[in-house]
Design a protein around this motif. Structure first.
Motif, PDB file in Angstrom:
ATOM      1  N   GLY A  90       0.824  -1.214   0.000  1.00 51.37           N
ATOM      2  CA  GLY A  90       0.000   0.000   0.000  1.00 51.37           C
ATOM      3  C   GLY A  90       0.855   1.259   0.000  1.00 51.37           C
ATOM      4  N   ALA A  91       2.016   1.184   0.638  1.00 48.22           N
ATOM      5  CA  ALA A  91       2.912   2.350   0.650  1.00 48.22           C
ATOM      6  C   ALA A  91       3.530   2.574  -0.730  1.00 48.22           C
ATOM      7  CB  ALA A  91       4.004   2.151   1.698  1.00 48.22           C
ATOM      8  N   VAL A  92       3.729   1.489  -1.482  1.00 48.28           N
ATOM      9  CA  VAL A  92       4.255   1.672  -2.851  1.00 48.28           C
ATOM     10  C   VAL A  92       3.224   2.455  -3.673  1.00 48.28           C
ATOM     11  CG1 VAL A  92       5.126   0.554  -4.933  1.00 48.28           C
ATOM     12  CG2 VAL A  92       5.578  -0.476  -2.695  1.00 48.28           C
ATOM     13  N   LEU A  93       1.953   2.097  -3.541  1.00 44.67           N
ATOM     14  CA  LEU A  93       0.918   2.874  -4.242  1.00 44.67           C
ATOM     15  C   LEU A  93       0.944   4.325  -3.775  1.00 44.67           C
ATOM     16  CD1 LEU A  93      -0.420   0.260  -5.438  1.00 44.67           C
ATOM     17  CD2 LEU A  93      -2.600   1.323  -4.941  1.00 44.67           C
ATOM     18  N   GLY A  94       1.005   4.499  -2.446  1.00 47.47           N
ATOM     19  CA  GLY A  94       1.019   5.856  -1.891  1.00 47.47           C
ATOM     20  C   GLY A  94       2.185   6.663  -2.405  1.00 47.47           C
ATOM     21  N   SER A  95       3.342   6.014  -2.529  1.00 49.32           N
ATOM     22  CA  SER A  95       4.550   6.731  -2.983  1.00 49.32           C
ATOM     23  C   SER A  95       4.406   7.191  -4.429  1.00 49.32           C
ATOM     24  CB  SER A  95       5.779   5.823  -2.831  1.00 49.32           C
ATOM     25  OG  SER A  95       5.774   4.815  -3.830  1.00 49.32           O
ATOM     26  N   LYS A  96       3.453   6.643  -5.147  1.00 47.74           N
ATOM     27  CA  LYS A  96       3.237   7.034  -6.551  1.00 47.74           C
ATOM     28  C   LYS A  96       2.038   7.976  -6.688  1.00 47.74           C
ATOM     29  CE  LYS A  96       5.439   2.910  -8.243  1.00 47.74           C
ATOM     30  NZ  LYS A  96       6.684   3.688  -8.324  1.00 47.74           N
ATOM     31  N   ASN A  97       1.536   8.430  -5.538  1.00 47.86           N
ATOM     32  CA  ASN A  97       0.331   9.266  -5.535  1.00 47.86           C
ATOM     33  C   ASN A  97      -0.853   8.534  -6.169  1.00 47.86           C
ATOM     34  OD1 ASN A  97       0.223  11.652  -4.175  1.00 47.86           O
ATOM     35  ND2 ASN A  97       1.320  12.812  -5.748  1.00 47.86           N
ATOM     36  N   LEU A  98      -0.877   7.243  -5.976  1.00 47.52           N
ATOM     37  CA  LEU A  98      -1.911   6.407  -6.584  1.00 47.52           C
ATOM     38  C   LEU A  98      -2.830   5.872  -5.477  1.00 47.52           C
ATOM     39  CD1 LEU A  98      -3.128   4.963  -9.006  1.00 47.52           C
ATOM     40  CD2 LEU A  98      -1.341   3.223  -8.822  1.00 47.52           C
ATOM     41  N   LYS A  99      -4.027   6.397  -5.431  1.00 47.91           N
ATOM     42  CA  LYS A  99      -4.949   6.042  -4.351  1.00 47.91           C
ATOM     43  C   LYS A  99      -5.687   4.739  -4.643  1.00 47.91           C
ATOM     44  CE  LYS A  99      -7.514   6.907  -0.636  1.00 47.91           C
ATOM     45  NZ  LYS A  99      -6.988   6.919   0.721  1.00 47.91           N
ATOM     46  N   ALA A 100      -5.932   4.476  -5.912  1.00 53.48           N
ATOM     47  CA  ALA A 100      -6.747   3.292  -6.220  1.00 53.48           C
ATOM     48  C   ALA A 100      -6.517   2.862  -7.670  1.00 53.48           C
ATOM     49  CB  ALA A 100      -8.231   3.607  -6.002  1.00 53.48           C
ATOM     50  N   ILE A 101      -6.817   1.600  -7.915  1.00 48.02           N
ATOM     51  CA  ILE A 101      -6.825   1.072  -9.284  1.00 48.02           C
ATOM     52  C   ILE A 101      -8.227   0.532  -9.533  1.00 48.02           C
ATOM     53  CG2 ILE A 101      -5.745  -0.531 -10.911  1.00 48.02           C
ATOM     54  CD1 ILE A 101      -3.428  -0.810  -8.848  1.00 48.02           C
ATOM     55  N   ALA A 102      -8.866   1.044 -10.582  1.00 46.34           N
ATOM     56  CA  ALA A 102     -10.226   0.604 -10.904  1.00 46.34           C
ATOM     57  C   ALA A 102     -10.193  -0.105 -12.246  1.00 46.34           C
ATOM     58  CB  ALA A 102     -11.157   1.813 -10.976  1.00 46.34           C
ATOM     59  N   VAL A 103     -10.883  -1.222 -12.330  1.00 49.26           N
ATOM     60  CA  VAL A 103     -10.803  -1.998 -13.566  1.00 49.26           C
ATOM     61  C   VAL A 103     -12.162  -2.596 -13.914  1.00 49.26           C
ATOM     62  CG1 VAL A 103      -9.978  -4.052 -12.322  1.00 49.26           C
ATOM     63  CG2 VAL A 103      -9.491  -3.823 -14.744  1.00 49.26           C
TER      64      VAL A 103
END
Ligand code: SF4
Length: 594
Positions: free
Chosen positions: A178-191
């Motif tokens: 979850g921190a890797v997502l956070g470090s990319k300013n990425l809150k969510a992935i929707a598909v």
């Protein structure tokens, strides 16, 4: 994430068959980028999101998606998987793996369907809890059918054990993905996707699954499993005397009956949930009907959470554990790492190694669920002492080296919920696990207990290596290991599944060989970060402090016995004595995607 651009890279049959999918694809793609990655939380780190070739198909447990990256918690190879429906949807959108790199200028979500991949700015998602973020993204996309994987405040705040959450409470829990997502300013992935999944022999798949469903549903424990799921493990582990209690000081919890699967069933359970297409439906929806947590509703807890937020913290109240579980799911933090670290803090204060003033004036004590919940919030929001705990065990030790005898971790990962002094093979399983002290790669407790003390080093090493081969194979195929673990589902069935799906006949041994190679690959990735023999040992608490309560009172992991196992383990893997695969091994992974 930096440019907002995406491209589709097809891969060839050779690549697909060699790496299979899931963790295999992730490890290979990470290995190829390794020399560019300096910091797990830097924009150059990549996150691979990969279901497997069996994910989303008509079979038991075909629901897993892997997240692979350099791990914020440990700084080495890391992965974690989630169930639910996310991976199925990703495959139906046409993708076997996403590789996410860079850093978005503003907080965003990623939108993926069959036509496009778009980075969509969404600053209004800032600070939202996982479930709320999932709801808001669905609302933005005006679809309840979209599948969303999201992070909570902890991921945004780069807590090193932040999770990725989907479908309410299915989490990729370990390593800090979850921190890797956070470090990319990425809150969510929707598909969203609607494509048929490729299956070479559809009739063959149907026949296999009819057989599998019959076998599973006629198993004597099938209904019990549906009723309790992983909570059925509490009683077994407690009565076996390996149930971590009060920061692993004791191994039997006097209030286990208050927090076990029967208690859950009788007083709290109101429904089941299942991952995509799985008949085992092991998710338990629980509601607190009375008391101070009245109205709390959550999926869970699973065994690990019942232990780490329960017995390990001296909490004998199921409702309190459920509330802690719900908080972790909402905030997006791992229950195992959280419970482990809070246990260290309580013991440190109770034993006088730390003063209340070191922990924001809190008079921490065993069983105080109110304080535990405050600490969970502080961790996720990085407030006060929570800012330090958010860095994980390594950060705590850097500040307070005097706590070394108290911390229970391997390679910086907080150990999960089975003691290893009573079953020494489990110490080896944790010690040599490629992501740190996690139980999912090898769980050898049951077999060693059955053997009743008759095992030699070689028996233990063989079982650990077998588990570290078959279980990661499940993670490559994209299937859940629980049908095999809990209901004795025949593992060779997965070779049959892989054969009908790919149209290329395979034996289980051939697949195991590929899984074994991926174990070398993940070790090579971590060895490039300095990991070797010195990192493969149990923590001092297991080596030096005897168990205080339960049938294994007085037991420690004997260092000489452990060294003998470790030598043999390296020999059997064909690694050098320092725990590093020989130089030539890396060359076999230099192939291209084609
Ligand atoms: S056994 Fe449980 S966790 Fe595994 S796929 Fe089925 S429902 Fe999901």
């Amino acid at each position: 994430m930096t440019s907002g651009e995406s491209r589709v890279v097809p891969f060839g049959d050779k690549f697909a068959l060699k790496y299979i999918g899931g963790r295999g694809f992730g490890a290979k793609l990470l290995f190829d980028q390794l020399s560019n990655i300096k910091d797990p939380l830097g924009p150059e780190n990549i996150l691979v999101v990969a279901p497997g070739p069996l994910t989303g198909l008509y079979l038991p447990g075909g629901a897993k998606t892997h997240f692979v990256s350099m791990a914020p918690l440990t700084g080495i190879y890391g992965d974690s998987n989630m169930g639910g429906n996310f991976g199925t949807e990703l495959r139906q959108a046409g993708y076997d793996a996403l590789v996410i790199a860079g850093l978005a200028e503003r907080l965003s979500y990623l939108w993926i369907d069959e036509e496009e991949v778009a980075v969509v700015p969404a600053p209004d998602l800032a600070g939202k809890e996982c479930l709320e973020a999932e709801r808001m993204v669905k609302e933005k996309l005006q679809s309840e059918e979209v599948r969303v994987a999201s992070i909570g405040p902890a991921g945004e705040n780069l807590v090193r054990f932040a999770t990725i959450n989907t479908d309410w409470s299915r989490n990729a829990g370990r390593c800090g993905m979850g921190a890797v997502l956070g470090s990319k300013n990425l809150k969510a992935i929707a598909v969203r996707g609607g494509k048929d999944l490729p299956v070479a022999d559809v009739a063959g798949l149907r026949l296999l699954t009819e057989r599998s469903m019959k076998e599973l549903s006629s198993h004597a424990l099938f209904e019990f499993w549906q009723q309790q799921g992983l909570m059925s493990v509490v009683d077994y582990v407690n009565s076996a005397g390996i149930f971590p209690t009060r920061n692993y000081a004791e191994n039997v919890f006097e209030q286990a009956e208050q927090i076990d699967g029967f208690r859950m069933e009788k007083e709290y359970k109101i429904g089941d949930t299942a991952c995509f297409g799985c008949p085992m439906s092991c998710g338990n929806i629980c509601l607190v009907k009375n008391g101070k947590y009245k109205g709390t509703i959550a999926e869970g807890p699973e065994y690990e959470t019942a232990c780490m937020l329960g017995s390990n913290l001296g909490v004998g109240d199921f409702a309190a554990i459920l509330r802690g579980n719900q908080l972790c799911d909402d905030l997006g933090i791992d229950t195992i790492s959280s419970g482990n670290l809070i246990g260290v803090m309580i013991e440190a204060v109770e034993s006088g190694l730390l003063k209340p003033s070191d922990v924001d004036g809190m008079k921490l004590q065993w069983g105080d669920d109110g304080q535990i919940n405050v600490l969970l919030e502080k961790i996720a929001h990085r407030e006060g002492i929570g800012d330090l705990l958010a860095g994980g065990t390594r950060a705590v030790l850097a500040r307070w080296p005097q706590l070394t005898p108290l911390v229970v971790h391997v390679k910086g990962m907080e150990q999960s919920a089975y003691d290893s002094r009573s079953t020494i093979s489990m110490a080896l399983a944790y010690g040599t696990c490629d992501i740190g002290a996690h139980h999912n790669r090898a769980w050898t407790v049951g077999k060693e207990l059955e053997a009743g003390g008759s095992w030699k080093a070689e028996d233990r090493v063989d079982l650990v290596i077998y588990h570290q081969t078959i279980r990661p194979l499940f993670d490559m195929l994209g299937v859940c290991r629980l049908p095999w673990i809990e209901l004795g589902f025949d593992e060779s069935r997965y070779a049959e599944y892989y054969s009908v799906v790919t149209g290329v006949p395979h034996t289980l041994d051939e697949l195991l060989e590929r899984s074994r190679a991926i174990w070398d690959l993940t070790r090579l990735i971590s060895a490039a970060r300095g990991v070797g023999r010195k990192d493969d040992y149990p923590p001092p608490r297991m080596l030096e402090r005897a168990v205080e309560k339960g049938p294994y009172v007085g037991r420690v992991v004997e260092r000489s016995e452990y060294d003998e196992m470790l030598d043999l383990y390296y020999q059997k893997r064909g690694w050098r004595e320092d725990g590093v695969p020989p130089a030539g091994r890396a060359r076999s992974f230099k192939d291209s995607l084609g």
